[in-house]
Design a protein around this motif. Structure first.
Motif, PDB file in Angstrom:
ATOM      1  N   LEU A 286      46.606  36.884  52.380  1.00 45.38           N
ATOM      2  CA  LEU A 286      47.138  37.569  51.203  1.00 45.38           C
ATOM      3  C   LEU A 286      48.452  38.313  51.466  1.00 45.38           C
ATOM      4  CD1 LEU A 286      43.883  39.047  49.652  1.00 45.38           C
ATOM      5  CD2 LEU A 286      45.290  37.187  48.757  1.00 45.38           C
ATOM      6  N   ARG A 287      48.840  38.448  52.720  1.00 46.14           N
ATOM      7  CA  ARG A 287      50.061  39.177  53.036  1.00 46.14           C
ATOM      8  C   ARG A 287      51.240  38.607  52.249  1.00 46.14           C
ATOM      9  NH1 ARG A 287      51.995  41.578  58.547  1.00 46.14           N
ATOM     10  NH2 ARG A 287      54.040  42.305  57.888  1.00 46.14           N
ATOM     11  N   GLY A 288      51.935  39.473  51.523  1.00 42.51           N
ATOM     12  CA  GLY A 288      53.089  39.064  50.731  1.00 42.51           C
ATOM     13  C   GLY A 288      52.771  38.726  49.286  1.00 42.51           C
ATOM     14  N   TYR A 289      51.502  38.513  48.959  1.00 36.91           N
ATOM     15  CA  TYR A 289      51.129  38.273  47.566  1.00 36.91           C
ATOM     16  C   TYR A 289      51.322  39.559  46.768  1.00 36.91           C
ATOM     17  CZ  TYR A 289      49.080  33.618  47.900  1.00 36.91           C
ATOM     18  OH  TYR A 289      48.893  32.266  48.048  1.00 36.91           O
ATOM     19  N   VAL A 290      51.681  39.417  45.505  1.00 39.98           N
ATOM     20  CA  VAL A 290      51.906  40.554  44.609  1.00 39.98           C
ATOM     21  C   VAL A 290      50.981  40.420  43.412  1.00 39.98           C
ATOM     22  CG1 VAL A 290      53.587  41.677  43.078  1.00 39.98           C
ATOM     23  CG2 VAL A 290      54.322  40.782  45.298  1.00 39.98           C
ATOM     24  N   VAL A 291      50.404  41.542  43.018  1.00 38.09           N
ATOM     25  CA  VAL A 291      49.638  41.629  41.783  1.00 38.09           C
ATOM     26  C   VAL A 291      50.391  42.611  40.900  1.00 38.09           C
ATOM     27  CG1 VAL A 291      47.469  42.364  40.735  1.00 38.09           C
ATOM     28  CG2 VAL A 291      47.448  41.195  42.936  1.00 38.09           C
ATOM     29  N   LYS A 292      50.654  42.198  39.653  1.00 41.73           N
ATOM     30  CA  LYS A 292      51.338  43.121  38.743  1.00 41.73           C
ATOM     31  C   LYS A 292      50.817  42.937  37.333  1.00 41.73           C
ATOM     32  CE  LYS A 292      55.455  40.375  37.735  1.00 41.73           C
ATOM     33  NZ  LYS A 292      56.912  40.392  37.699  1.00 41.73           N
ATOM     34  N   ASP A 293      51.169  43.893  36.487  1.00 33.94           N
ATOM     35  CA  ASP A 293      50.758  43.813  35.086  1.00 33.94           C
ATOM     36  C   ASP A 293      51.979  43.623  34.202  1.00 33.94           C
ATOM     37  OD1 ASP A 293      51.938  46.342  34.957  1.00 33.94           O
ATOM     38  OD2 ASP A 293      50.216  47.286  34.001  1.00 33.94           O
TER      39      ASP A 293
ATOM     40  N   TYR B 105      42.773  37.854  55.345  1.00 38.61           N
ATOM     41  CA  TYR B 105      42.466  36.433  55.262  1.00 38.61           C
ATOM     42  C   TYR B 105      41.261  36.163  54.373  1.00 38.61           C
ATOM     43  CZ  TYR B 105      45.710  36.093  59.127  1.00 38.61           C
ATOM     44  OH  TYR B 105      46.844  36.164  59.905  1.00 38.61           O
ATOM     45  N   LEU B 106      41.451  35.244  53.426  1.00 44.48           N
ATOM     46  CA  LEU B 106      40.344  34.805  52.578  1.00 44.48           C
ATOM     47  C   LEU B 106      39.950  33.392  53.004  1.00 44.48           C
ATOM     48  CD1 LEU B 106      41.292  35.974  48.967  1.00 44.48           C
ATOM     49  CD2 LEU B 106      39.717  37.027  50.587  1.00 44.48           C
TER      50      LEU B 106
END
Length: 154
Positions: free
Chosen positions: A64-71, A84-85
């Motif tokens: 997930l490193r570097g992934y972004v979650v936004k609204d 790690y997934l």
């Protein structure tokens, strides 16, 4: 005229219907934390607001490193550490402070402010390179018939 009609038809489709070339998907969101909303780090309930991201790959492990979650308003969280997934694994991205844990399937935003609106919002999951991984929209009245503040996307 045809292009405008096609664009209109595309924009009429719900955002959760969009498919992207990513194994990671937003599986659900607890957007209305139980109790009276308080973003106090000491006594608040932002830890009860969370987003679940699931790895639907059958073979690939995803970092997930570097992934972004936004609204939709631009509130954002970036996964800055390795997380790690494994195939079929998930992580809950929680508000508030805490200790991230691969074994506990949790990452904390280390921010006591709420990010998801209680009535409606759009959630974007962005790959490290900037491409869309997944997008989901919800409204409390349409997608949350029992009013419990949790919605699962299929």
């Amino acid at each position: 005229m045809l292009a405008a009609s096609a664009v209109g038809a595309l924009s009429a489709a719900p955002a959760h219907a969009a498919e992207y070339s990513s194994a990671l998907k937003v599986r659900g969101v607890q957007y209305d934390a139980p109790g009276r909303d308080s973003n106090s780090c000491t006594y608040g309930n932002t830890r009860e607001e969370y987003l679940t991201v699931t790895n639907f790959s059958r073979t690939a492990t995803v970092n997930l490193r570097g992934y972004v979650v936004k609204d939709a308003a631009g509130n954002r969280f970036t996964f800055t550490a390795n997380h790690y997934l494994q195939p079929g694994d998930y992580v809950k991205l929680r508000g508030g402070n805490g200790t991230d844990s691969d074994g506990g399937n949790v990452v904390y935003r280390d921010n006591c402010n709420f990010i998801w609106n209680n009535d409606r919002d759009t959630i974007y999951l962005i790959k490290p390179g900037g491409a869309a991984a997944d997008t989901h929209s919800y409204t409390k009245t349409v997608n949350d018939r029992d009013g419990n503040g949790f919605i699962t996307f299929h």
